[in-house]
Enzyme design. Structure first.
Site: not given
Length: 598
Positions: A235, A255
């Site tokens: 990740h 994000r």
């Protein structure tokens, strides 16, 4: 030998999203069902899945549908996904989300009162149903409540050490109570593995302590095969400071809600790493990317929302080039993009996590983040419709099952994967139990052998300390089979793993069987070693870079390898073998989807 015995139709190993959904489905299909889990009910690692459940419900974008979700999933996995699993997942995910809502899940809502959906990397449309940034917690709460209401038996703080088989297939499982050390066995014609991932084989991971690869290993030892174990997802955003929380997940929602990535020079570097495969739909200027958040239909997505493998590699490249932070990461900044009120409302867990653990107020400061071992795309090779493994009576769902995500999983697809295939595994396990009713029994010699193997570390004196061996394994995987790989390093890893096998065979533990963490680790280490060997051997065999597998000596994707799966199996002597297997052929009507959405 003192042994507690139980008899069921279906035993589910693991109480995360996949395990609970499988247990509910098996129970509703009429099977006597039990759930066995290492920790307390409700504490499974699924609670750490924060961003949302990917499902093409069309609540924000009516033009979204299962065909677009299918295409996104296949492209995100670099076309190595099993097409049938990706199809079933995309088609059934909306119903599984609505089902959760019917059972009491409290999703965030749109202004029109529909389930809200947010953006995530690799998804064409906003399609993640969410509960703030605590979606996994709500999913587990809802499934747990239904499991208890249905009266399904749950064996908490109990570890399975061996699957039991006869000449036909599965007959049950053997394990022990973690608190007392007492042995327990379950007679059952169907076992569903829902044990999660392998992250504790790595030094830096977002995974919880349960993720020791035991489900993968148990399946392999019972005669099943594993598919595409080389694909390990790092990740892009895990905490890098302070050291005590290094690797702890920072949700992709940051994000998705406007956060941007910057290097130590303050540059928004992701524009330099847009692959040709995604260039047509990815913004190439800051102005174009920023405009997307207010006019999402007509503008290309920011590069921060590329698939996870692309973002992780970009961050790794910046750090290696000397443009990382003091602690070896990069900056994730949402403070300059969103108001404090917006951040606290949309990302309450992230706000609390950084404030309490790193003394960072993310409404005012950037987060220091870097790649962390997060998910394994490889797993037990299963039949897509039923999740049946190659061993009769054995099923697998969730992260322990392979094929669904290809070489890279899109964010949000894990939770819908749990629901779709957990249900299918439970239904199929109940059907198998009906067909084999009254035909299974637990053999005394098999139970004695399992007990003897579990007690072996107590009988050795002056042997290896399990914690030392685990440290050396984690360092080996981190250094030699990490985010960037080479032939020489992986051969070195296999040599170290061979040495670690000899050391594991000489493990010794002190004390007694009552809650003894050293003993628990001694029993977990063979699983971690077996899975680590599968990852290293498959990664050495695949001479290309694709998804979560990056070879520095083979830096591009090879079309021929794009037609090939790698299958790990265990020989009679216990050695791991790797063979190539053609990718299942996609039907023409599904192949046409890639033309209509080009």
């Amino acid at each position: 030998m003192e042994l507690e015995e139980h008899a069921y139709d279906v035993v589910v190993i693991g109480a995360g999203g996949a395990g609970l959904r499988a247990a509910i489905a098996a129970h509703e299909a009429g099977a006597r069902t039990a759930v066995v889990c290492k920790s307390l009910l409700g504490k499974a690692h699924t609670v750490m899945a924060e961003g949302g459940i990917a499902a093409a419900m069309g609540n924000l974008y009516p033009e979204d549908n299962w065909r677009v979700h299918f295409r996104d999933t296949m492209r995100g996995g670099k076309m190595l996904n099993h097409w049938r699993m990706a199809q079933l997942h995309a088609q059934e995910a909306p119903d599984r989300v609505r089902e959760l809502e019917d059972w009491g899940a409290l999703f965030d809502r749109t202004d029109a009162g529909l389930i809200s959906q947010r953006d995530f990397g690799g998804h064409r449309y906003a399609r993640l149903a969410h509960v703030g940034d605590r979606t996994g917690l709500e999913l587990i709460r809802t499934l747990q409540q239904r499991t208890v209401a249905l009266g399904i038996d749950v064996f908490m703080e109990c570890t399975v050490t061996r699957l039991l088989t006869d000449d036909v297939g599965i007959v049950g499982a053997f394990g022990y109570w973690r608190e007392s050390g007492r042995f327990v066995a379950w007679q059952a014609p169907s076992v569903v593995l829902a044990t999660g991932g392998i992250g504790k084989a790595y030094k830096v991971t977002s995974n919880s302590w349960e993720y020791t690869g035991d489900g993968h290993s148990l399946a392999l030892q019972a005669g099943a095969s594993l598919v595409n174990m080389e694909f390990v997802q790092f990740h892009p955003t895990g905490m890098v400071w302070p050291p005590s929380v290094r690797g702890l997940l920072v949700t992709e929602s940051v994000r998705g809600d406007g956060g941007i990535l910057k290097n130590s020079a303050g540059n928004r570097f992701m524009f330099d790493y847009i692959p040709d495969f995604f260039r047509k739909e990815t913004a190439e200027t800051e102005e174009e990317a920023d405009r997307w958040y207010t006019d999402k239909k007509n503008n290309r997505r920011p590069p921060e929302l590329l698939p996870r493998d692309e973002v992780a590699r970009a961050i790794n490249s910046e750090v290696k080039a000397g443009r990382g932070t003091d602690h070896g990461g990069v900056w994730l900044d949402i403070a300059s993009r969103r108001s404090p009120e917006y951040i606290r409302k949309r990302l309450p867990s992230m706000y609390h996590q950084f404030k309490e653990l790193a003394d960072v107020d993310i409404t005012k400061e950037a987060m220091e983040i870097g790649p962390t071992c997060h998910y394994v795309m490889g797993g037990v090779e299963v039949e897509p419709d039923s999740q049946a493994a190659k061993v009769t009576g054995l099923f697998a769902a969730g992260e322990v099952a392979g094929g669904m995500h290809g070489s890279n999983r899109l964010g949000g697809n894990s939770l819908s994967d749990l629901l779709v295939f957990g249900r299918r595994a439970g239904v199929a396990a109940a059907e198998n139990a009906r067909n084999r009713a009254g035909r299974v029994r637990l053999a005394d010699d098999a139970l004695t052998s399992a007990a003897r193997a579990a007690l072996a570390p107590f009988e050795r004196e002056g042997g290896e300390n399990p914690y030392t061996v685990q440290h050396d394994l984690q360092q080996t995987m981190h250094d030699l089979v990490g985010i960037i790989r080479t032939e020489a390093e992986m051969k070195g890893a296999l040599e170290r793993i061979a040495e670690l096998k000899e050391r594991v065979a000489n493990l010794s533990v002190d004390g007694h069987r009552q809650y003894n963490p050293g003993w628990h680790l001694a029993l977990d280490l063979p699983h971690m070693l077996l899975v680590s060997e599968c990852i290293a051997r498959a990664a050495l065999e695949r001479q290309e870079s694709r998804g979560g597998h990056t070879r520095d000596d083979f830096p591009t994707a090879d079309p021929e390898w794009g037609k090939t799966n790698l299958i790990c199996s265990r020989g009679p002597g216990g050695d791991v073998g790797v063979r190539r297997q053609p990718l299942p052929q996609m039907p023409s009507d599904l192949a046409e989807i890639f033309e209509e959405t080009a």
